[in-house]
Design an enzyme around this catalytic site. Structure first.
Site, PDB file in Angstrom:
ATOM      1  N   GLU A  94     -13.199   0.834   8.631  1.00  0.00           N
ATOM      2  CA  GLU A  94     -13.884  -0.103   7.678  1.00  0.00           C
ATOM      3  C   GLU A  94     -14.020  -1.436   8.065  1.00  0.00           C
ATOM      4  O   GLU A  94     -14.861  -2.351   7.772  1.00  0.00           O
ATOM      5  CB  GLU A  94     -13.146   0.009   6.362  1.00  0.00           C
ATOM      6  CG  GLU A  94     -11.675  -0.270   6.172  1.00  0.00           C
ATOM      7  CD  GLU A  94     -10.840  -0.270   5.058  1.00  0.00           C
ATOM      8  OE1 GLU A  94     -11.570  -0.235   3.940  1.00  0.00           O
ATOM      9  OE2 GLU A  94      -9.515  -0.037   5.148  1.00  0.00           O
TER      10      GLU A  94
ATOM     11  N   ARG B  41      14.087  10.125  -1.278  1.00  0.00           N
ATOM     12  CA  ARG B  41      14.954  11.271  -1.378  1.00  0.00           C
ATOM     13  C   ARG B  41      16.007  11.041  -0.297  1.00  0.00           C
ATOM     14  O   ARG B  41      17.311  11.287  -0.889  1.00  0.00           O
ATOM     15  CB  ARG B  41      14.273  12.617  -1.260  1.00  0.00           C
ATOM     16  CG  ARG B  41      15.170  13.736  -1.321  1.00  0.00           C
ATOM     17  CD  ARG B  41      14.352  14.859  -1.263  1.00  0.00           C
ATOM     18  NE  ARG B  41      14.848  16.450  -0.903  1.00  0.00           N
ATOM     19  CZ  ARG B  41      15.073  16.793   0.254  1.00  0.00           C
ATOM     20  NH1 ARG B  41      14.723  16.132   1.383  1.00  0.00           N
ATOM     21  NH2 ARG B  41      15.799  18.177   0.206  1.00  0.00           N
TER      22      ARG B  41
ATOM     23  N   ARG C 167       1.595  -4.984  -5.572  1.00  0.00           N
ATOM     24  CA  ARG C 167       1.731  -6.212  -5.065  1.00  0.00           C
ATOM     25  C   ARG C 167       1.874  -7.436  -5.919  1.00  0.00           C
ATOM     26  O   ARG C 167       1.820  -7.229  -7.030  1.00  0.00           O
ATOM     27  CB  ARG C 167       0.326  -6.458  -4.557  1.00  0.00           C
ATOM     28  CG  ARG C 167      -0.224  -5.172  -3.606  1.00  0.00           C
ATOM     29  CD  ARG C 167      -1.407  -5.839  -2.676  1.00  0.00           C
ATOM     30  NE  ARG C 167      -1.367  -4.900  -1.421  1.00  0.00           N
ATOM     31  CZ  ARG C 167      -2.037  -3.796  -1.385  1.00  0.00           C
ATOM     32  NH1 ARG C 167      -2.645  -3.243  -2.319  1.00  0.00           N
ATOM     33  NH2 ARG C 167      -1.996  -3.110  -0.321  1.00  0.00           N
TER      34      ARG C 167
ATOM     35  N   ASP D  46       3.791  -4.200   6.691  1.00  0.00           N
ATOM     36  CA  ASP D  46       4.187  -5.720   7.200  1.00  0.00           C
ATOM     37  C   ASP D  46       4.264  -6.678   6.206  1.00  0.00           C
ATOM     38  O   ASP D  46       4.969  -7.623   6.260  1.00  0.00           O
ATOM     39  CB  ASP D  46       3.057  -6.037   8.383  1.00  0.00           C
ATOM     40  CG  ASP D  46       1.647  -6.286   8.003  1.00  0.00           C
ATOM     41  OD1 ASP D  46       1.380  -5.701   7.187  1.00  0.00           O
ATOM     42  OD2 ASP D  46       1.045  -6.902   8.732  1.00  0.00           O
TER      43      ASP D  46
ATOM     44  N   THR E 181       3.013   2.593   6.427  1.00  0.00           N
ATOM     45  CA  THR E 181       1.779   2.534   6.241  1.00  0.00           C
ATOM     46  C   THR E 181       0.722   3.177   7.074  1.00  0.00           C
ATOM     47  O   THR E 181       1.007   3.942   7.896  1.00  0.00           O
ATOM     48  CB  THR E 181       1.508   1.154   6.958  1.00  0.00           C
ATOM     49  OG1 THR E 181      -0.067   0.860   7.297  1.00  0.00           O
ATOM     50  CG2 THR E 181       2.118   0.826   8.324  1.00  0.00           C
ATOM     51  N   ILE E 182      -0.396   3.527   6.502  1.00  0.00           N
ATOM     52  CA  ILE E 182      -1.109   4.682   6.934  1.00  0.00           C
ATOM     53  C   ILE E 182      -1.781   4.302   8.271  1.00  0.00           C
ATOM     54  O   ILE E 182      -2.288   5.152   9.189  1.00  0.00           O
ATOM     55  CB  ILE E 182      -2.568   5.039   6.000  1.00  0.00           C
ATOM     56  CG1 ILE E 182      -3.168   3.930   5.707  1.00  0.00           C
ATOM     57  CG2 ILE E 182      -1.812   5.794   4.720  1.00  0.00           C
ATOM     58  CD1 ILE E 182      -4.548   4.317   4.864  1.00  0.00           C
TER      59      ILE E 182
ATOM     60  N   ARG F 207     -32.077  16.155  24.735  1.00  0.00           N
ATOM     61  CA  ARG F 207     -31.435  17.216  25.084  1.00  0.00           C
ATOM     62  C   ARG F 207     -31.051  18.317  24.291  1.00  0.00           C
ATOM     63  O   ARG F 207     -30.663  19.398  24.470  1.00  0.00           O
ATOM     64  CB  ARG F 207     -30.130  16.893  25.774  1.00  0.00           C
ATOM     65  CG  ARG F 207     -30.100  15.995  26.998  1.00  0.00           C
ATOM     66  CD  ARG F 207     -28.693  16.120  27.655  1.00  0.00           C
ATOM     67  NE  ARG F 207     -27.657  15.842  26.691  1.00  0.00           N
ATOM     68  CZ  ARG F 207     -26.807  14.803  26.249  1.00  0.00           C
ATOM     69  NH1 ARG F 207     -27.396  13.722  26.792  1.00  0.00           N
ATOM     70  NH2 ARG F 207     -25.933  14.816  25.471  1.00  0.00           N
TER      71      ARG F 207
ATOM     72  N   GLY G  68       0.779  -1.208  -0.087  1.00  0.00           N
ATOM     73  CA  GLY G  68      -0.006  -0.020   0.049  1.00  0.00           C
ATOM     74  C   GLY G  68       0.888   1.342   0.124  1.00  0.00           C
ATOM     75  O   GLY G  68       1.678   1.233   0.709  1.00  0.00           O
TER      76      GLY G  68
ATOM     77  N   MET H  21     -10.394   4.562   6.744  1.00  0.00           N
ATOM     78  CA  MET H  21      -9.687   3.018   6.680  1.00  0.00           C
ATOM     79  C   MET H  21      -9.124   2.468   7.747  1.00  0.00           C
ATOM     80  O   MET H  21      -9.105   3.109   8.929  1.00  0.00           O
ATOM     81  CB  MET H  21      -8.416   3.338   5.537  1.00  0.00           C
ATOM     82  CG  MET H  21      -8.796   3.385   4.145  1.00  0.00           C
ATOM     83  SD  MET H  21      -7.413   3.570   3.200  1.00  0.00           S
ATOM     84  CE  MET H  21      -8.077   3.183   1.549  1.00  0.00           C
TER      85      MET H  21
ATOM     86  N   GLU I 212     -18.636  12.144  18.241  1.00  0.00           N
ATOM     87  CA  GLU I 212     -19.423  11.533  19.193  1.00  0.00           C
ATOM     88  C   GLU I 212     -19.179   9.979  19.752  1.00  0.00           C
ATOM     89  O   GLU I 212     -19.263   9.508  20.668  1.00  0.00           O
ATOM     90  CB  GLU I 212     -20.911  11.865  19.304  1.00  0.00           C
ATOM     91  CG  GLU I 212     -21.372  13.186  19.425  1.00  0.00           C
ATOM     92  CD  GLU I 212     -20.792  14.218  18.658  1.00  0.00           C
ATOM     93  OE1 GLU I 212     -20.466  13.750  17.382  1.00  0.00           O
ATOM     94  OE2 GLU I 212     -20.747  15.469  18.716  1.00  0.00           O
TER      95      GLU I 212
ATOM     96  N   ASP J 100       0.355   0.439  12.154  1.00  0.00           N
ATOM     97  CA  ASP J 100       0.373  -0.758  12.820  1.00  0.00           C
ATOM     98  C   ASP J 100       1.661  -1.722  12.985  1.00  0.00           C
ATOM     99  O   ASP J 100       1.370  -3.028  12.962  1.00  0.00           O
ATOM    100  CB  ASP J 100      -0.873  -1.730  12.388  1.00  0.00           C
ATOM    101  CG  ASP J 100      -0.976  -1.747  11.156  1.00  0.00           C
ATOM    102  OD1 ASP J 100       0.077  -1.335   9.999  1.00  0.00           O
ATOM    103  OD2 ASP J 100      -1.743  -2.717  10.251  1.00  0.00           O
TER     104      ASP J 100
HETATM  105  P1  ADP Z   1       2.016  -4.147   2.731  1.00  0.00           P
HETATM  106  O1  ADP Z   1       3.437  -4.089   2.677  1.00  0.00           O
HETATM  107  O2  ADP Z   1       1.501  -2.722   2.371  1.00  0.00           O
HETATM  108  O3  ADP Z   1       1.401  -4.673   4.036  1.00  0.00           O
HETATM  109  P2  ADP Z   1       1.126  -6.341   1.135  1.00  0.00           P
HETATM  110  O4  ADP Z   1       0.616  -7.035   2.114  1.00  0.00           O
HETATM  111  O5  ADP Z   1       0.277  -6.288   0.051  1.00  0.00           O
HETATM  112  O6  ADP Z   1       1.325  -4.752   1.540  1.00  0.00           O
HETATM  113  O7  ADP Z   1       2.404  -6.911   0.869  1.00  0.00           O
HETATM  114  C1  ADP Z   1       3.115  -6.370  -0.430  1.00  0.00           C
HETATM  115  C2  ADP Z   1       3.812  -7.384  -1.004  1.00  0.00           C
HETATM  116  O8  ADP Z   1       4.712  -8.399  -0.151  1.00  0.00           O
HETATM  117  C3  ADP Z   1       3.081  -8.613  -1.488  1.00  0.00           C
HETATM  118  O9  ADP Z   1       2.393  -8.178  -2.417  1.00  0.00           O
HETATM  119  C4  ADP Z   1       3.934  -9.830  -1.535  1.00  0.00           C
HETATM  120  O10 ADP Z   1       4.487  -9.716  -2.866  1.00  0.00           O
HETATM  121  C5  ADP Z   1       4.970  -9.579  -0.433  1.00  0.00           C
HETATM  122  N1  ADP Z   1       4.927 -10.413   0.682  1.00  0.00           N
HETATM  123  C6  ADP Z   1       3.842 -10.606   1.654  1.00  0.00           C
HETATM  124  N2  ADP Z   1       3.861 -11.464   2.529  1.00  0.00           N
HETATM  125  C7  ADP Z   1       4.786 -12.168   1.800  1.00  0.00           C
HETATM  126  C8  ADP Z   1       5.348 -13.539   2.604  1.00  0.00           C
HETATM  127  N3  ADP Z   1       4.745 -14.076   3.314  1.00  0.00           N
HETATM  128  N4  ADP Z   1       6.406 -14.052   1.475  1.00  0.00           N
HETATM  129  C9  ADP Z   1       6.873 -13.508   0.473  1.00  0.00           C
HETATM  130  N5  ADP Z   1       6.253 -12.290   0.163  1.00  0.00           N
HETATM  131  C10 ADP Z   1       5.237 -11.672   0.809  1.00  0.00           C
END
Ligand code: ADP
Length: 320
Positions: free
Chosen positions: A223, A21, A72, A103, A126-127, A212, A11, A170, A188, A130
């Site tokens: 979401e 940069r 991805r 992650d 990541t936004i 009130r 993402g 999100m 609220e 987490d």
């Molecule tokens: P983010 O990094 O934002 O969490 P994704 O979960 O889509 O985004 O992961 C990005 C890319 O990292 C995936 O499209 C894949 O290519 C790679 N990836 C994720 N999990 C694994 C894994 N267990 N082994 C190898 N590559 C991975």
């Protein structure tokens, strides 16, 4: 190490360019070469490489998104895909890799680094904020500020027309954006994936407020906790009050990076290059109490980041 590669993966978020940069200019300052890898792991497998000089990262510190593009990659999930990625790096004499992503990207970086004994450093971007090991991830500050700006605008009309609004932000597994914006926006109610909510009690509060004289009401929902549309329908059914919805969607990923994200990008990018040159590998960078730190990929991906949800709920209850 003479030549390093850098990619953005998964993402996208604001601040990635500021970080890129910093990576490029720190490496050049250290008399190293930088290869930008286009479209994340997918581009790595395809050998989509572009040498980056200082001018290639001019004028991007204030731009959202990522000039390297992100993607991805299903192929990177396979050993064959990763073997091809390794081959491409070797053929281009790239000796170390910086991965800017979330992650999922770190999971990929961890597997790849171990499989081929290849030096990889991660930069958490990541936004959702987490990722374990850092108080703040790149992109989170811009995302909450963009969402907050939208909520403020909706509040203007909600107050004027005395309406109830459900605003979906999100956060598939994480209530960070919802909690931050609900508290900062004076909303609220907030609904997050980490905590079950009681629609009947929420409706009671709305009806009591109504009696009130408090007619406008803003409910922020992450979401992953439910659809704004469903929550609005339930409220309407139980209270007969008119409820409007707004789904903020991808607007939250874009925008000019805030000052905080630009600074974080500068610090993370610089630190990641220094770590690679010191021979570090298999870690991601982070910031804790204003200090730059490292965390192993394993620890960053195996653990769930703790979010003090209770404090947010308590404050929202007292302050609204
Ligand atoms: P983010 O990094 O934002 O969490 P994704 O979960 O889509 O985004 O992961 C990005 C890319 O990292 C995936 O499209 C894949 O290519 C790679 N990836 C994720 N999990 C694994 C894994 N267990 N082994 C190898 N590559 C991975």
């Amino acid at each position: 190490m003479k030549r390093i590669g850098v990619l953005t993966s998964g993402g996208d978020c604001s601040g990635m360019n500021a970080c890129l940069r910093a990576v490029v200019r720190t490496a050049l300052f250290r008399k190293k070469e930088v290869i930008g890898i286009i479209r994340g792991y997918e581009g790595l497998i395809n050998g989509e490489f572009k040498p980056l000089g200082s001018r290639d990262v001019s004028g991007i510190v204030n731009l959202g998104g990522t000039i390297l593009k992100t993607a991805r990659s299903k192929r990177f999930l396979t050993k064959e895909g990763r073997r091809r990625a390794y081959k491409a790096l070797k053929e281009n004499n790239i000796e170390g890799l910086i991965v800017i992503g979330g992650d999922g990207s770190f999971r990929g970086a961890d597997v790849f680094g171990k499989e081929f004994k290849f030096p990889v450093i991660g930069i958490p971007a990541t936004i959702d904020n987490d990722i374990v090991g850092t108080d703040l991830t790149l992109g989170a500050d811009t995302a909450v500020n963009v969402a907050l700006d939208c909520i403020d605008k909706i509040r203007d009309t909600a107050t004027s027309l005395e309406r109830i609004f459900v605003i979906e932000v999100m956060g598939r597994d994480c209530g960070y954006i919802a909690l931050e914006t609900a508290l900062a926006g004076g909303c609220e109610e907030v609904v997050i994936p980490e905590k079950s909510y009681d629609i009947d009690k929420m409706c009671d509060r709305i009806v009591e407020g109504n009696l009130r004289g408090k007619i406008s009401w803003i409910i922020v929902v992450a979401e992953g906790a439910g659809k704004a549309e469903d929550i609005a329908r339930k409220i309407n059914k139980k209270t007969s009050l008119e409820v409007r919805i707004t789904v903020l969607g991808h607007i939250q990923r874009g925008g000019r990076p805030t000052l905080k994200d630009r600074i974080l990008g500068a610090k993370f990018g610089n630190f990641a290059v220094e770590l690679l040159l010191q021979g570090k590998r298999g870690v991601c960078v982070g910031i804790q109490s204003e200090k730059l730190v490292t965390t192993s990929f394993k620890s960053a991906i195996d653990n769930k980041k703790w979010l003090d949800t209770g404090s947010y709920f308590r404050l929202i209850k007292i302050l609204t």
